[in-house]
Structures are given as C-alpha cells and as structure tokens.
Enzyme design. Structure first.
Site, PDB file in Angstrom:
ATOM      1  N   HIS A   1       0.820  -1.216   0.000  1.00 50.33           N
ATOM      2  CA  HIS A   1       0.000   0.000   0.000  1.00 50.33           C
ATOM      3  C   HIS A   1       0.851   1.263   0.000  1.00 50.33           C
ATOM      4  O   HIS A   1       1.909   1.333   0.615  1.00 50.33           O
ATOM      5  CB  HIS A   1      -0.990   0.007   1.164  1.00 50.33           C
ATOM      6  CG  HIS A   1      -0.399   0.040   2.537  1.00 50.33           C
ATOM      7  ND1 HIS A   1      -0.139   1.209   3.215  1.00 50.33           N
ATOM      8  CD2 HIS A   1      -0.049  -0.951   3.386  1.00 50.33           C
ATOM      9  CE1 HIS A   1       0.346   0.938   4.414  1.00 50.33           C
ATOM     10  NE2 HIS A   1       0.426  -0.371   4.550  1.00 50.33           N
TER      11      HIS A   1
ATOM     12  N   ASP B   1       6.316   1.770   6.696  1.00 49.49           N
ATOM     13  CA  ASP B   1       5.056   1.060   6.509  1.00 49.49           C
ATOM     14  C   ASP B   1       4.180   1.923   5.610  1.00 49.49           C
ATOM     15  O   ASP B   1       3.651   2.943   6.063  1.00 49.49           O
ATOM     16  CB  ASP B   1       4.414   0.825   7.875  1.00 49.49           C
ATOM     17  CG  ASP B   1       2.990   0.316   7.807  1.00 49.49           C
ATOM     18  OD1 ASP B   1       2.580  -0.175   6.743  1.00 49.49           O
ATOM     19  OD2 ASP B   1       2.279   0.418   8.827  1.00 49.49           O
TER      20      ASP B   1
ATOM     21  N   GLU C   1      -5.168   1.325   2.841  1.00 49.22           N
ATOM     22  CA  GLU C   1      -4.925   0.233   3.789  1.00 49.22           C
ATOM     23  C   GLU C   1      -4.926   0.719   5.222  1.00 49.22           C
ATOM     24  O   GLU C   1      -5.422   0.032   6.127  1.00 49.22           O
ATOM     25  CB  GLU C   1      -3.590  -0.449   3.461  1.00 49.22           C
ATOM     26  CG  GLU C   1      -3.379  -1.787   4.171  1.00 49.22           C
ATOM     27  CD  GLU C   1      -2.806  -1.641   5.581  1.00 49.22           C
ATOM     28  OE1 GLU C   1      -2.868  -2.622   6.360  1.00 49.22           O
ATOM     29  OE2 GLU C   1      -2.289  -0.544   5.905  1.00 49.22           O
ATOM     30  N   GLU C   2      -4.385   1.903   5.479  1.00 49.18           N
ATOM     31  CA  GLU C   2      -4.249   2.384   6.853  1.00 49.18           C
ATOM     32  C   GLU C   2      -5.593   2.681   7.518  1.00 49.18           C
ATOM     33  O   GLU C   2      -5.659   2.808   8.736  1.00 49.18           O
ATOM     34  CB  GLU C   2      -3.361   3.636   6.899  1.00 49.18           C
ATOM     35  CG  GLU C   2      -1.886   3.388   6.572  1.00 49.18           C
ATOM     36  CD  GLU C   2      -1.167   2.516   7.600  1.00 49.18           C
ATOM     37  OE1 GLU C   2      -1.800   2.088   8.584  1.00 49.18           O
ATOM     38  OE2 GLU C   2       0.031   2.267   7.409  1.00 49.18           O
TER      39      GLU C   2
ATOM     40  N   ASP D   1       4.011  -6.261   3.812  1.00 44.56           N
ATOM     41  CA  ASP D   1       3.810  -5.194   4.787  1.00 44.56           C
ATOM     42  C   ASP D   1       4.846  -5.358   5.897  1.00 44.56           C
ATOM     43  O   ASP D   1       5.779  -6.155   5.764  1.00 44.56           O
ATOM     44  CB  ASP D   1       2.380  -5.244   5.344  1.00 44.56           C
ATOM     45  CG  ASP D   1       1.816  -3.858   5.640  1.00 44.56           C
ATOM     46  OD1 ASP D   1       2.569  -3.016   6.175  1.00 44.56           O
ATOM     47  OD2 ASP D   1       0.633  -3.617   5.355  1.00 44.56           O
TER      48      ASP D   1
ATOM     49  N   HIS E   1       4.547   2.226  13.287  1.00 39.46           N
ATOM     50  CA  HIS E   1       3.636   3.370  13.416  1.00 39.46           C
ATOM     51  C   HIS E   1       4.203   4.471  14.322  1.00 39.46           C
ATOM     52  O   HIS E   1       3.463   5.258  14.893  1.00 39.46           O
ATOM     53  CB  HIS E   1       2.250   2.935  13.908  1.00 39.46           C
ATOM     54  CG  HIS E   1       1.438   2.296  12.834  1.00 39.46           C
ATOM     55  ND1 HIS E   1       0.060   2.200  12.885  1.00 39.46           N
ATOM     56  CD2 HIS E   1       1.798   1.721  11.653  1.00 39.46           C
ATOM     57  CE1 HIS E   1      -0.381   1.602  11.786  1.00 39.46           C
ATOM     58  NE2 HIS E   1       0.654   1.299  11.033  1.00 39.46           N
TER      59      HIS E   1
END
Length: 383
Positions: free
Chosen positions: A72, A189, A223-224, A244, A324
């Site tokens: 993504h 990410d 995606e997030e 991922d 994250h």
C-alpha cells in the site's frame, strides 16, 4: 531456478523517492502519479482505479489462476478537526497511531490554497512555563495541537490563510539511510514494501522471466484505514500475497533481517497452503526467514477477504522496529522480500483446481493429520 539478482541501489533509491512524497490516506494522488510513471518507464502495463489504486500486470502463460502481490502507498497522517481560538489546530489521526509519536514532529498542512508548514506540539510544550507539567500531562490527540508557521494567532487569521476543517496533514518522514544497511524513517510502513515490489518487478523485467500465470502487482491507497484491497482484485485472481511490516518487539518473532512470514493476524490464520509454499521457497533458496503471529495487526489480505474475495491469502513482512512511530528496518529484509516475490511469481502452479470457483473434491488440497515420525518413540531409546 537460481536466486534472482536484486538491484539494491535501485531499491534504496525508489524508497528514498517514495518517502519524499507525502501520501497520508486520502491524499495519495501525487504518489499514484509518481508510481505510474515509474511503471511506464519500466514498460509494465498498468491501470488505475477511480480513486487511485494501481494494478500493474506482468503477463504469464495463462490468464486464469492469476496471482496478486499487494502493498500500500498510503501512510498514517492526520486531519484538521478544529481551528482553535489561539490560532492552532486540533487534529484527529488518520490511521491508528499514538499522539505520543506525533509530539514535536514537523508536518505539512495540505490546504486548498497550498501547503503550510507546522509542528505538532503537546499543549504544555515549554518547560520554562509549565515546569514539571510537561512530563506529567496526559497523552492523547486531545492533548496536542498543530502550530502553524505563519502569522496567525486566532481562528479568523487561520481561516484567512485558507486553512479549513478537514484539511489533510502529512507528517515529515525524517529519513536516514545508514551505511550499515539500516534505514530509519516514518512511513516505512508500507513504502518499504512498495520499493521491494518495484525491485522484484524490475528484476523480472530485466531477466525476461517467464511466469506460469498473470501476476498482478497491486498498490492500494486506503490500507491504513482498513479498506485497502477490498475492491481491487480481478475475478481471475486466486491467490494474494500481501507485503507489509512485521513488528520486532518483545513477544514477537519478527526480525529486521530476512523475510518474516505471517502465520496469522488479528482476523485469523493465513491460507495454510500458500503460506507453506512461501516457506518452502525460502528454505529451498536459502533465504533467511522466520514465522510470526500478530495479535493487533491487519493487512490488505484482511481487506480483500472482508470485501468478498474468495482467494488464498498470505503475508510476507520486513521486520520493523517501533511500527507506526519512528520506524527502523534493514535493507537485508527488503532484498530478501524482493527475492521471494520474484521466486513466487515464477513458481509452478500447484493447486490447478483453484481456477474453478466451484468444483468437486477432485484435486482439492490435503493437510497432514498423521502422527509425526517420532511422536510414539520410546523415551528410553534415547538414553
């Protein structure tokens, strides 16, 4: 097939370029345009959906029974929730991430009038004013605010700039590439996964490798926030591998080297047969790998299944420290993922029955249930 040669300089250069393009979920047009231009430069045909997901096609000998490899383009970010009376902005996060990770980060407000720079700060940021309260104040999005680098000290002056509720906020990546192979940045990410996919695709194009079925390299844009690959798989796709991050943290088995293969995430186990095929490919080609289970994690695979796709799914990851937040990975993992992606794309079809949406038991898969060879050994025989 020998282990493919991956151009790590190309991989790293693409990652640098991707990280430099802001792409919080909902503001992905610039990165979609960049990636489409790179695919065109490589001579790979592609299509773009209405909202911007990209489907690139590497043609195989057969169209039916196609495979998808997915990462993504979108990243974490924020949006303006409220313009405060002091001229600062209240935020809500885009994606799931902690306000603790946002404190003191530089960022860009993407308004209709253009971009503005700023900093996300705790409400009590100055030790000279608040003394020990800077360490005891609560953590949360309601306890931070965005200071705009412009002459604005109240709501009216902010609105006069053209900044409004709902404007997107892109967080600076703060990227560093170290000589020892470590890469430190926000938004690894999943831009690292995108770069690994591009490196695998470049190697396939350079080698003119023949693959048994069409391979769809898919780049999603939501995606997030959970929707990801929910509506992008074509009907002829029967298997999907997501790329991922895998979390390297206490209680996890992920590593910043090699490929970490996800066995299950918060929505359940990945497909038994596809996952073990990837493990076999790693073992047969001496690609360092390890397995892990993620309890608070989902990927594009979950989105595809929830969207109604009847496909086998698997997850391969690069180990990432502080996911994250201010993340760290190693180039070795990205190279390993690119190698495995290439090998999987070129590997023979093993479950021919998957071409049929509905069929009888003939050709259906089997899972082992017999006792293991040593399960009934006499303990005394081992001394």
């Amino acid at each position: 097939m020998p282990l493919p040669s991956i151009d790590c300089d190309y991989l790293a250069d693409q990652l640098r370029r991707l990280l430099a393009i802001p792409s919080p979920t909902g503001y992905t047009d610039p990165i979609v345009r960049y990636l489409s231009e790179e695919l065109e430069r490589m001579g790979v045909p592609y299509s773009v959906t209405r909202r911007g997901a990209i489907l690139a096609l590497y043609r195989g000998r057969e169209v039916e029974g196609a495979r998808a490899i997915v990462s993504h383009l979108d990243t974490l970010g924020a949006t303006v929730k409220m313009i405060k009376d002091n001229g600062r902005l209240e935020l809500v996060p885009v994606g799931t991430w902690s306000a603790r990770a946002a404190e003191t980060t530089r960022c860009t407000i993407l308004s209709d009038e253009g971009a503005f720079r700023g900093t996300i700060l705790p409400l009590k940021a100055s030790g000279h004013t608040f003394n020990e309260e800077i360490d005891t104040q609560p953590v949360g999005w309601q306890h931070v605010e965005l200071r705009i680098d412009a002459d604005c000290t109240d709501r009216k002056s902010v609105e006069a700039l053209g900044i409004h509720i709902g404007d997107h906020v892109a967080i600076d990546p703060g990227t560093e590439f170290l000589d020892n192979g470590y890469i430190v940045s926000r938004h690894l990410d999943d831009k690292a996964g995108v770069a690994a996919m591009l490196a695998a695709l470049k190697a396939m194009v350079d080698d003119r490798v023949r693959v048994p079925v069409d391979i769809h390299f898919i780049f999603t844009i939501t995606e997030e926030v959970g929707s990801g690959a929910s509506a992008v798989l074509l009907d002829n796709v029967v298997a999907m591998v997501s790329i991922d991050n895998g979390t390297t943290a206490p209680g996890q088995n992920s590593a910043e080297f090699g490929v970490t293969i996800g066995m299950a995430d918060q929505v359940g186990p990945f497909d038994y047969h596809l996952t073990r095929k990837l493990i076999r490919l790693c073992a047969e080609h001496d690609i360092r790998h390890q397995r892990d289970v993620f309890r608070y994690y989902r990927s594009d695979s979950a989105s595809a299944l929830e969207g109604g796709a009847d496909v086998r799914t698997a997850l391969i990851t690069f180990g990432i420290d502080a996911s994250h937040s201010y993340e760290r990975i190693h180039l070795h993992a990205l190279k390993s993922i690119a190698e495995l992606t290439y090998l999987y794309a070129a590997s023979p079809v093993e479950i021919a029955r998957d071409i049929e949406e509905l069929a009888g038991l003939e050709g259906f898969t089997e899972q082992p249930t017999d006792p293991a060879p040593h399960s009934h050994d006499d303990p005394s025989a081992h001394g």
